[in-house]
Every structure is written in structure tokens, then in C-alpha cells.
Design an enzyme around this catalytic site. Structure first.
Site, PDB file in Angstrom:
ATOM      1  CG  ASP A   1      -7.504  -5.559   4.842  1.00  0.00           C
ATOM      2  OD1 ASP A   1      -7.115  -5.798   6.248  1.00  0.00           O
ATOM      3  OD2 ASP A   1      -7.518  -4.326   4.740  1.00  0.00           O
TER       4      ASP A   1
ATOM      5  CD  GLU B   1      -2.883  -1.135   2.265  1.00  0.00           C
ATOM      6  OE1 GLU B   1      -2.781  -0.696   3.267  1.00  0.00           O
ATOM      7  OE2 GLU B   1      -4.261  -1.708   1.929  1.00  0.00           O
TER       8      GLU B   1
ATOM      9  CD  GLU C   1      -9.474  -1.490   8.170  1.00  0.00           C
ATOM     10  OE1 GLU C   1      -8.494  -1.880   8.914  1.00  0.00           O
ATOM     11  OE2 GLU C   1      -9.373  -0.993   7.176  1.00  0.00           O
TER      12      GLU C   1
HETATM   13  O1  GCW Z   1      -6.969  -3.116   6.463  1.00  0.00           O
HETATM   14  C1  GCW Z   1      -6.217  -2.162   5.819  1.00  0.00           C
HETATM   15  C2  GCW Z   1      -6.453  -0.937   6.398  1.00  0.00           C
HETATM   16  C3  GCW Z   1      -5.014   0.127   6.480  1.00  0.00           C
HETATM   17  C4  GCW Z   1      -3.935  -0.638   7.030  1.00  0.00           C
HETATM   18  C5  GCW Z   1      -3.637  -1.831   6.373  1.00  0.00           C
HETATM   19  C6  GCW Z   1      -2.703  -2.834   6.877  1.00  0.00           C
HETATM   20  C7  GCW Z   1      -2.150   0.349   8.200  1.00  0.00           C
HETATM   21  O2  GCW Z   1      -7.327  -0.250   5.639  1.00  0.00           O
HETATM   22  O3  GCW Z   1      -5.473   1.237   7.068  1.00  0.00           O
HETATM   23  O4  GCW Z   1      -2.824   0.408   7.108  1.00  0.00           O
HETATM   24  O5  GCW Z   1      -4.707  -2.649   6.255  1.00  0.00           O
HETATM   25  O6  GCW Z   1      -2.779  -3.744   7.515  1.00  0.00           O
HETATM   26  O7  GCW Z   1      -1.369  -2.210   6.864  1.00  0.00           O
END
Ligand code: GCW
Length: 672
Positions: A369, A290, A397
Site C-alpha cells: 500500500d 476494505e 499518505e
Molecule cells: O491506502 C489505503 C488507504 C485508504 C484507501 C485505500 C485504497 C480509499 O488507507 O484510505 O481508501 O488504500 O486505496 O482504496
């Protein structure tokens, strides 16, 4: 009772109100440091002694400090509890033995943290700790590293705020672009964590932004001060670092792990960190993920990248937690071959055996995720020659932003107990460490939703003992948090909290479809991610829905599992209903093992799940007047929001399926 629950400091006492320590505090406790003198015993022992002293002062009991035989040490005072630190007792690291004999309970540990955890064991048992029927036994953690990662920023990030994915206010650590001058609350947090069994904390976001990068060098003093708060509670601090630090902080023109100057920079930096924090835990790294920098830029592997940091830490006993969350976040929805679920396995399993001894590859529990329902990540079963950490999320989240009641231990114990080979070996057996993203902030209740405290507590306890049942854990948490409360409080909490994971799953994304969330990952957004660069999750058309991840006709992801799961997931006949749409694209009228069609299942679960939230909110009213008013109101307000949001989910998801399938609801509920 309300006054007891709120400490004078202004924040909620969570699972350590004074009243919870009263059974111990009313009695005589002897701390026996025969072998280790109190002065030489260190800050953890001092914390235990201070706890006993404070509890006995509050409740009328007595502390006896003995440096030899305690029963004789204080004339005719017979201790009810004896806490013994004896390095020669031969007990496991951090473990303790408990026994009851001659009217006294004896807790023995071979190291200071064992003494600390033994002390909190007694607190948890309450009056039961002094019952002659108390069972003797030895207790030790299943996982040596039980760690919380904070995604806290020093500077408020323009999109993600002070705490990335935080739903409980600002950071406990940082405010106004710097470390908080008053860290007393961090100490209180550390004490709560110790009582739950957590022994590591990473103090900054894995997305390491400009200011936060400096915690490793010229802002290291901030980490020193945080470590001082955590140390007495047996917690070592870790730091998330940027792979590009040799460039951004060190002024080098490369961060290639094969460049000797880069290795030297890391080694020198680690040396400085340990000079300041001798018990520093190590680094957490999000690389090539990311947008974070990583070894790919130099054509190096993640093992090359991780090892250069590991070698810098090794002389000091530090660890690199290197995250496996590596995937392409610039996908094209038109490309039907790329499958984000495959990514971690494809990147990491070829590197098995290539990571240094002090590298731990940190794997999210599922291939995507932190969704409500994903299969367990196949990476956990595929790297036998690598230390692995299981990564969970306490912060909600994708699970309702601490506005919805979602009891995470119900999901975690399923994950920890899952058997990748169906042969008795579990995820808990293959993951050396257990890590989770914290759900805490500067909110008065710590976690926004007061009931989300049970998730934080449950994380530490499950990381210590994955076999604990979520229901027993809830009782334990209720017993500590609401000591002496009316029996109805416990009954209502059981009704509201137990089963809440299943309820949330019912009214949100069905049957293992993921990411049906809206902006910020809250509320329904059935198509919100479908045409985004982050991956495609349901492929709904007029005939059917789901992602074909089979080897026969799909992305082949099912083949990343060992048997029997590779075959179980591959086949429509054997794929479990709750994961059906994760692995298969099926017609809306496909009949599930439950006997219902997919579309009718969606109609029913959404109707029933949303209805259940109304019952939860109703049930909560039964504790009006029985718990502290501020807590009662906060939970009530949030339950109202949960009811509203669940209704929105219900209507949007049901209507989406109706519009795509044209199949009416056999039960006749409203469709729009
Ligand atoms: O779940 C996603 C999140 C990001 C997060 C990323 C990760 C810290 O939306 O906000 O970044 O995973 O785990 O690195």
C-alpha cells in the site's frame, strides 16, 4: 516578484504564473487552423487561442488568427511562433512536432489536444523556444491515459473528512455537502493539469459513500458541471461507482453481475450518463476491498463483475478502471500463513484474458500500500492479456502527509523503469495507463506543502515521458514556478528536494519493512500495525526482524515474480539490501551487502536521515527574501515539523532496535 507568484484570485499560480508565459506573450503567435475552422475546432482549441491572447495582451505581443497561410495573412507581421492544427499531418494522438525555421518556431498537431500540449511545450521552453538552436522533434505521450483519482467526498466523512487521505485542506470540488457553486478554481486546476500532461480525472472517492453514489444518477448534474471545467483542457472525467449501485440507487434486490436486470440497469445508467456527458471517461471501481461491495457476494469473479460494467460503457467508448487492491483486512496476527502481499496476484492473475477490452485492471505499484519501499507488484508482470494501469499516490499518505519534503518522482521513475524480466521491458511498457491519487485541496498552495506541487507536476510529466530524469523535472518545475528568480533559489531547491525520498526512507521504516506508522499513517508507530487485522509487517523478536516471504520457508510470495527476480529475492545472497526485511527474517547482526549489520545500519541511517532534515531546514533559510514571503514561511514551518518528526522517528526506531537486540550503537548515539 511576490505579487507575480500569487494570482489575483487568491490561490497560488503554481507552475503557470503569468511570468512563465511572458516569453511567448512578448512575441507574435499565429494560430493556423487552415483545415479546421476556429468555430468548428472545439473548446480545446478555443482554450489555446484564449491562452495566447491573454499572454500577448499581458506582455505586449500579438495573436494572429489565420485561416490560411499565416505568414502572408497579416501583411508584414512575421510570427515568431506558429501553432498549426492539421488533422492530416499524420502526427500521433495528442502528439506534436516542433521545428525552427526562418526565424519562426512551428508547432504542428493533428488533434486539438496535441495543439494544447504543443502550446505548453513552448511555455516550458520559455526563451529557449525561440532559439535558432531549438532541436526539431516529434513528441507524443508514452501513456494514452494519464489520470488523477480524487478521493474527494461530497459529505464530510466522519473519519476520513472531506478528502480521504487529503493533506491540503478541503475538496476543490465539493463543500457543505454539495458541489461548490463557484467552480472557477476547478478550471484553474484543469489548466495546471493540462500543462503537466494529465488528461483524465476521477472526481470522487473510490470508497463510494451514500451521498457520493448519487453522482451517477440524480446528482449527475454535478459531474456535468465538473466536466465543463475540465473539457477545454483536454481532460475527460471519470466517476468512482459502487458495485452495489443497482441496489442502492436502482432499487433492485441484487447486484449479481449475471442477473439480466443488473446488466440492464448498468446499461441504462451508462446511456443516461453519456447523454449528459458525451466525452465521459468511464468508471473507477473498488470492489470487495476494505468493505466495499463486490462480485464475491454472488460467487462471481472480478472479471464477471468488471465486464458487466464494461459492457454498459462499451457502446460509448468508456472504460472501467477496476482496482486490484483486494485483500483480507480482517486478518488474525496469530495466523502466520496469510500474507497480504500475495493477495492481488492470487485474486487477479487467474483471470488474465477474461476481462473485456475496455476494462483496465488498476494495480498499486507495490503489493501492499504505497509504502516508501516495496518491491514492484508482481501483478504487473503476470497479466499479459489484460490492460493494466499502474497506480501511484501523489497524496503523501505514508510519505509524510505533505508536511515532509518527499520528492515522489525519485520513487516513480524507479518504478516505471523497473524491468520485471530484466530484459529491457519496463513497467512503463507493460502498464497501459498511469494513474495516481491526487494531492490537491483547497489550500492556497493547492498541495499544503508548496514543494509538493513538484510532485503533482512531476506525475503528469512522467506519465507522459517516463524517461525524464527527476532532477531535470525539478529544474523544469522550478523554472516555471519561480521564473526569473535568483539563481540561489534553484540551487537551494535542488539541495532541499533532490534526495528527499532517500532521506525519508533513512529515518522511517528500514530495509523494506512496511507500515511502521502510527494512527492516520503519520509518524512512527513501530508496533502499531503488528497485532492489527490489517496485516503483520515485521515480526520483530529478540533474535531478528523481517517477514519471511521466501518459497523455501516463508509465505512463498517471492515465487510470484518471474525470473530473475524470483531467485534474486529468494536468496539472502542476492536480495537487495533495501528490500531485505520485506523478503527475509534475519538476525539483527546479519551483515548487509553494504558491510554493515542490520542493526548498525538502522542506527546510522536514522541518525543521518534526521540530521539531514536539519540541514534541509537550514538551507531553506538561504532563500529568505528571494521567494514570496507566504511561501517562504509555509515551507519553513513545515520543515520545522519535518525536523521534529524525523527526530521522533529516529529515537523511536533506534530505541526499538536497541531494546530488542541489546546491541549497542558503534557510533555511540543516544538510545533510550
Ligand atoms: O491506502 C489505503 C488507504 C485508504 C484507501 C485505500 C485504497 C480509499 O488507507 O484510505 O481508501 O488504500 O486505496 O482504496
Amino acid at each position: 516578484m511576490s505579487a507575480d507568484l500569487m494570482s489575483t484570485s487568491g490561490w497560488h499560480a503554481a507552475w503557470l504564473p503569468d511570468e512563465a508565459l511572458a516569453p511567448l506573450g512578448r512575441r507574435v503567435t499565429a494560430v493556423d487552423l487552415t483545415v479546421v475552422s476556429a468555430s468548428g475546432a472545439g473548446p480545446v482549441v478555443a482554450a489555446v487561442v484564449a491562452e495566447v491572447r491573454a499572454a500577448t495582451e499581458r506582455s505586449g505581443g500579438r495573436l494572429v488568427l489565420a485561416d490560411d497561410d499565416v505568414t502572408a495573412a497579416d501583411g508584414d507581421v512575421r510570427p515568431d511562433l506558429v501553432l498549426v492544427l492539421d488533422p492530416d499531418a499524420g502526427l500521433p494522438a495528442e502528439g506534436y512536432a516542433v521545428e525552427r525555421a526562418d526565424g519562426a518556431t512551428r508547432v504542428t498537431a493533428s488533434d486539438d489536444r496535441g495543439l494544447l500540449y504543443g502550446f505548453f511545450h513552448v511555455v516550458r521552453l520559455g526563451e529557449g523556444a525561440f532559439d535558432d538552436a531549438l532541436a526539431a522533434g516529434t513528441h507524443a505521450p508514452a501513456h494514452a491515459v494519464r489520470m488523477l483519482d480524487h478521493w474527494d467526498n461530497v459529505d464530510v466523512h466522519d473519519v476520513m473528512g472531506q478528502v480521504e487521505r487529503g493533506y491540503a485542506g478541503g475538496s476543490l470540488f465539493y463543500a457543505d455537502g454539495r458541489l461548490r457553486p463557484d467552480l472557477r478554481r476547478v478550471g484553474a486546476y484543469a489548466r495546471l493539469l493540462a500543462a503537466s500532461g494529465v488528461n483524465r480525472v476521477a472526481v470522487n472517492n473510490v470508497n463510494v459513500h451514500r451521498t457520493e453514489a448519487h453522482l451517477l444518477t440524480d446528482r449527475l448534474g454535478d459531474v456535468v458541471r465538473l466536466a465543463e471545467q475540465f473539457r477545454p483542457w483536454g481532460i475527460r472525467v471519470h466517476l468512482a461507482v459502487s458495485f452495489a449501485a443497482p441496489m442502492t440507487l436502482g432499487g433492485l434486490d441484487t447486484c449479481d453481475p449475471f442477473d439480466p436486470a443488473v446488466a440492464d440497469w448498468w446499461a441504462d445508467t451508462a446511456r443516461r450518463v453519456y447523454a449528459a456527458i458525451p466525452d465521459f471517461g468511464g468508471f473507477v471501481v473498488k470492489a470487495d476491498s476494505e468493505g466495499q461491495p463486490g462480485p464475491f457476494a454472488y460467487g462471481r469473479t472480478h472479471a464477471d463483475g468488471a465486464n458487466v460494467l464494461a459492457r454498459a460503457l462499451a457502446p460509448f467508448g468508456g472504460t472501467v478502471h477496476w482496482r486490484a487492491f483486494v485483500y483480507d483486512h480482517h486478518q488474525d496476527w496469530r495466523d502466520r500463513k496469510t500474507d497480504r502481499a500475495r493477495a492481488a496476484y492470487d485474486h487477479f492473475t487467474p483471470l488474465d484474458g477474461k476481462f473485456d477490452e475496455n476494462v483496465v485492471v488498476q494495480v498499486k505499484f507495490g503489493p501492499l500500500d504505497f509504502q516508501v519501499r516495496e518491491p514492484v507488484s508482481p501483478v504487473l508482470a503476470a497479466m499479459p492479456r489484460t490492460h493494466l494501469a499502474l497506480e501511484l499516490q501523489v497524496t503523501q499518505e505514508y510519505t509524510g502527509h505533505q508536511k515532509h519534503v518527499y520528492y515522489l518522482p525519485e520513487q516513480w521513475s524507479e518504478i516505471l523503469g523497473w524491468e520485471p524480466w530484466a530484459d529491457g521491458r519496463t513497467v512503463s511498457d507493460v502498464a497501459r495507463d498511469v494513474v495516481a491519487v491526487s494531492n490537491v485541496g483547497d489550500d492556497r498552495f493547492w498541495t499544503g506543502h508548496p514543494l509538493a506541487q513538484a510532485n503533482l507536476y512531476g506525475f503528469g510529466r512522467l506519465a507522459w515521458d517516463p524517461a525524464l530524469s527527476p532532477s531535470d523535472l525539478l529544474d523544469e518545475w522550478v523554472g516555471l514556478t519561480f521564473p526569473g528568480a535568483d539563481a540561489r533559489v534553484r540551487d537551494v531547491l535542488r539541495d532541499v528536494v533532490l534526495g528527499s525520498r532517500a532521506t525519508y526512507e533513512q529515518y522511517t521504516a528500514p530495509l523494506g519493512v512496511c507500515f511502521m506508522v502510527g494512527p492516520g499513517h503519520y509518524g512512527p508507530g513501530v508496533d502499531f500495525y503488528e497485532y492489527s487485522p490489517w496485516g503483520t509487517y515485521h515480526f520483530a523478536d529478540r533474535d531478528g526482524i523481517g517477514v519471511d516471504r521466501t518459497r523455501a520457508s516463508g509465505t512463498g510470495y517471492s515465487g510470484q515474480y518471474p525470473e530473475p527476480w524470483a531467485s534474486t529475492y529468494e536468496s539472502l545472497e542476492t536480495c537487495p539490501d533495501e528490500l531485505l526485511l520485506f523478503f527475509h527474517h534475519v538476525p539483527y547482526t546479519h551483515v548487509l551487502h553494504s558491510g554493515k549489520t542490520v542493526v548498525q545500519h538502522v542506527y546510522d541511517t536514522h541518525t543521518d536521515g534526521a540530521a539531514r532534515t536539519v540541514e534541509m531546514a537550514r538551507r531553506w533559510e538561504d532563500v529568505d527574501g528571494l521567494v514570496e514571503p507566504a511561501l517562504y514561511e509555509r515551507v519553513g514551518e513545515l520543515l520545522a515539523e519535518q525536523v521534529r518528526s524525523a527526530g521522533e522517528w529516529r529515537d523511536q526506531v533506534r530505541t526499538y532496535f536497541w531494546r530488542h537486540s541489546g546491541v549497542p550503537d558503534a557510533r555511540g548515539g543516544p538510545l533510550y
